[in-house]
Design an enzyme around this catalytic site. Structure first.
Site, PDB file in Angstrom:
ATOM      1  N   CYS A 190      -4.817   3.950  10.162  1.00 46.47           N
ATOM      2  CA  CYS A 190      -5.735   4.934  10.745  1.00 46.47           C
ATOM      3  C   CYS A 190      -6.916   4.261  11.434  1.00 46.47           C
ATOM      4  O   CYS A 190      -7.871   4.929  11.835  1.00 46.47           O
ATOM      5  CB  CYS A 190      -6.220   5.916   9.680  1.00 46.47           C
ATOM      6  SG  CYS A 190      -7.155   5.159   8.344  1.00 46.47           S
ATOM      7  N   GLU A 204       1.082  -1.179  -4.966  1.00 48.20           N
ATOM      8  CA  GLU A 204      -0.058  -0.273  -4.808  1.00 48.20           C
ATOM      9  C   GLU A 204      -1.099  -0.620  -5.868  1.00 48.20           C
ATOM     10  O   GLU A 204      -0.756  -0.983  -6.998  1.00 48.20           O
ATOM     11  CB  GLU A 204       0.408   1.183  -4.967  1.00 48.20           C
ATOM     12  CG  GLU A 204      -0.678   2.234  -5.047  1.00 48.20           C
ATOM     13  CD  GLU A 204      -1.543   2.298  -3.794  1.00 48.20           C
ATOM     14  OE1 GLU A 204      -2.774   2.374  -3.954  1.00 48.20           O
ATOM     15  OE2 GLU A 204      -0.996   2.254  -2.678  1.00 48.20           O
ATOM     16  N   TYR A 209       0.860  -1.190   0.000  1.00 47.62           N
ATOM     17  CA  TYR A 209       0.000   0.000   0.000  1.00 47.62           C
ATOM     18  C   TYR A 209       0.904   1.251   0.000  1.00 47.62           C
ATOM     19  O   TYR A 209       0.788   2.122   0.855  1.00 47.62           O
ATOM     20  CB  TYR A 209      -0.939   0.009   1.207  1.00 47.62           C
ATOM     21  CG  TYR A 209      -1.610  -1.318   1.501  1.00 47.62           C
ATOM     22  CD1 TYR A 209      -2.829  -1.663   0.894  1.00 47.62           C
ATOM     23  CD2 TYR A 209      -1.034  -2.236   2.376  1.00 47.62           C
ATOM     24  CE1 TYR A 209      -3.442  -2.877   1.166  1.00 47.62           C
ATOM     25  CE2 TYR A 209      -1.643  -3.450   2.652  1.00 47.62           C
ATOM     26  CZ  TYR A 209      -2.849  -3.767   2.041  1.00 47.62           C
ATOM     27  OH  TYR A 209      -3.454  -4.974   2.315  1.00 47.62           O
ATOM     28  N   ASN A 211       0.957   0.087   5.120  1.00 51.09           N
ATOM     29  CA  ASN A 211       0.102   1.228   5.460  1.00 51.09           C
ATOM     30  C   ASN A 211      -1.251   1.045   4.771  1.00 51.09           C
ATOM     31  O   ASN A 211      -1.582   1.766   3.829  1.00 51.09           O
ATOM     32  CB  ASN A 211       0.785   2.527   5.018  1.00 51.09           C
ATOM     33  CG  ASN A 211       0.053   3.768   5.496  1.00 51.09           C
ATOM     34  OD1 ASN A 211      -0.766   3.705   6.414  1.00 51.09           O
ATOM     35  ND2 ASN A 211       0.320   4.887   4.859  1.00 51.09           N
TER      36      ASN A 211
END
Length: 415
Positions: free
Chosen positions: A371, A297, A276, A344
């Site tokens: 997150c 990605e 990612y 990530n």
């Protein structure tokens, strides 16, 4: 602070006060809520502090679970402060404007600690002291999207109300989380629309991104950024993000976040695998850690941009490839030659294929930045075993005054 598991026996019958439910929340829980209980129901409350007695307007129900907003405070906590935003708590954007920012950081650390203990205690995983990275809680966002609509002939522009698609108009002074340049751009666009000098936007959203002090269209233009970071000596890095591409939204914490990642990743790696990888920002900052870098990605635009970004910084030994990590397997030979991983992922966490490959390959260590701390800890609980240790946990508050925060963890093999 009491944990979510404490205090269930203190539940009581529901009381009605002025047509609203009277509740006494007992603890903070995830997503910016405090929790209260009656004999049969559980309530998740916005704008309520544990220990207060509050009149509650209910907004959502699922079985015996209810969500609501405290509309009047009958018994006020000493931790409550006046909100500095006229549309809080109606607006669904912020969750903590009724407490100080220092208290918010304390709450987020408590929630992260509780989640780590809940998932990892049965495995007897030692949890290190949580570090915190934070910055200015105001004007931090470099990217923003407002919702657009109409109520009759009246133009609506703002954010969604809690548990609703009803739009709460931005205050006249703008959103506290946005830079003044961006608030001005939103206001100016709407002003020109009213005057007729701009065509009325048929889109349901309006999105901008900040480039220095210049506000540009998020979906139509690429953007250039630069930062001075210590890796370990002071160095200026530059990178571009394609139109609509992902970037970390807190302009004050990008450099500290990269510096923390640099600190945690060991030197002299034969190859670093980054999953990612976005537009290659981490690779730019950490290239000195390895002789070879491989990033994956899903977005081909971001992959092409990552290749350009490393060249902009004088780096030639990084490779980036397009791969859907949800549906496709990573090339096994390239994975086996990677001594350290950096991941990530989006809020949903690691895909099953990535997690299975991670478990099978067992690299020397990895760094995971997310997150969504609940999916991060869930993934850790599936991977961690007697051969690995959790050596660092850092809470990075990318999203002040909201329910979200970033977490970096480092996992490495035991000696």
């Amino acid at each position: 602070m009491k944990s979510d598991s404490e205090g269930h026996k203190s539940s009581s019958k529901i009381q009605i006060h002025k047509g609203k439910i009277l509740l006494k929340p007992r603890s903070w829980v995830n997503l910016g809520y405090s929790i209260a209980n009656s004999e049969k129901e559980t309530f998740f409350l916005k704008n309520a502090i544990p220990g207060e007695t509050v009149d509650t307007v209910l907004l959502k129900r699922s079985g015996s679970l209810f969500w609501g907003v405290a509309s009047e405070i009958q018994e006020v906590s000493s931790e409550r402060i006046p909100s500095d935003c006229s549309i809080f708590p109606r607006c669904g954007g912020c969750s903590y404007r009724h407490v100080s920012y220092q208290k918010e950081l304390e709450i987020k650390k408590f929630l992260l600690q509780e989640t780590l203990e809940h998932f990892l205690s049965k495995k007897h995983i030692q949890i290190p002291e949580i570090e915190i990275l934070s910055g200015d809680p105001n004007g931090y966002r470099n990217t923003a999207q407002i919702q657009l609509g109409f109520a009759g002939n009246q133009r609506l522009a703002g954010f969604y109300e809690e548990f609703s698609h009803s739009i709460v108009n931005l205050p006249e002074e703008g959103c506290k989380n946005l830079p003044q340049e961006m608030n001005f751009a939103f206001a100016e666009f709407l002003k020109q629309e009213v005057k007729g000098s701009k065509q009325i936007l048929k889109s349901k959203t309006l999105s901008f991104r900040l480039e220095g002090t210049k506000v540009i269209s998020y979906k139509k233009k690429s953007v250039s950024f630069s930062e001075n970071i210590r890796i370990p000596e002071l160095k200026r890095i530059v990178w571009e993000i394609p139109a609509g591409g992902f970037s970390q939204v807190n302009r004050y914490l990008i450099a500290p976040w990269l510096e923390k990642i640099f600190e945690l990743v060991p030197n002299n790696q034969n190859r670093i695998l980054e999953l990612y990888c976005g537009s290659g920002l981490i690779a730019i900052a950490l290239k000195s850690k390895t002789t070879s870098w491989l990033g994956y990605e899903i977005s081909s635009d971001c992959v092409q941009q990552a290749k350009r970004n490393v060249l902009l910084n004088g780096i030639s030994s990084c490779d980036f490839k397009t791969l859907n990590l949800e549906t496709d397997w990573i090339d096994s030979e390239e994975v086996l030659n990677s001594s350290f991983w950096i991941m990530n992922p989006p809020r949903a966490g690691l895909s099953k294929k990535v997690l299975q490959t991670l478990i099978k390959t067992s690299p020397n260590g990895f760094l995971y930045s997310s997150c969504n701390h609940t999916t991060l800890v869930r993934d850790l609980s599936l991977f961690l075993n007697k051969d690995y240790k959790l050596s660092n946990v850092t809470l990075v508050d990318f999203f002040p005054r909201t329910k979200h925060f970033e977490v970096i963890v480092k996992v490495e093999k035991k000696d």
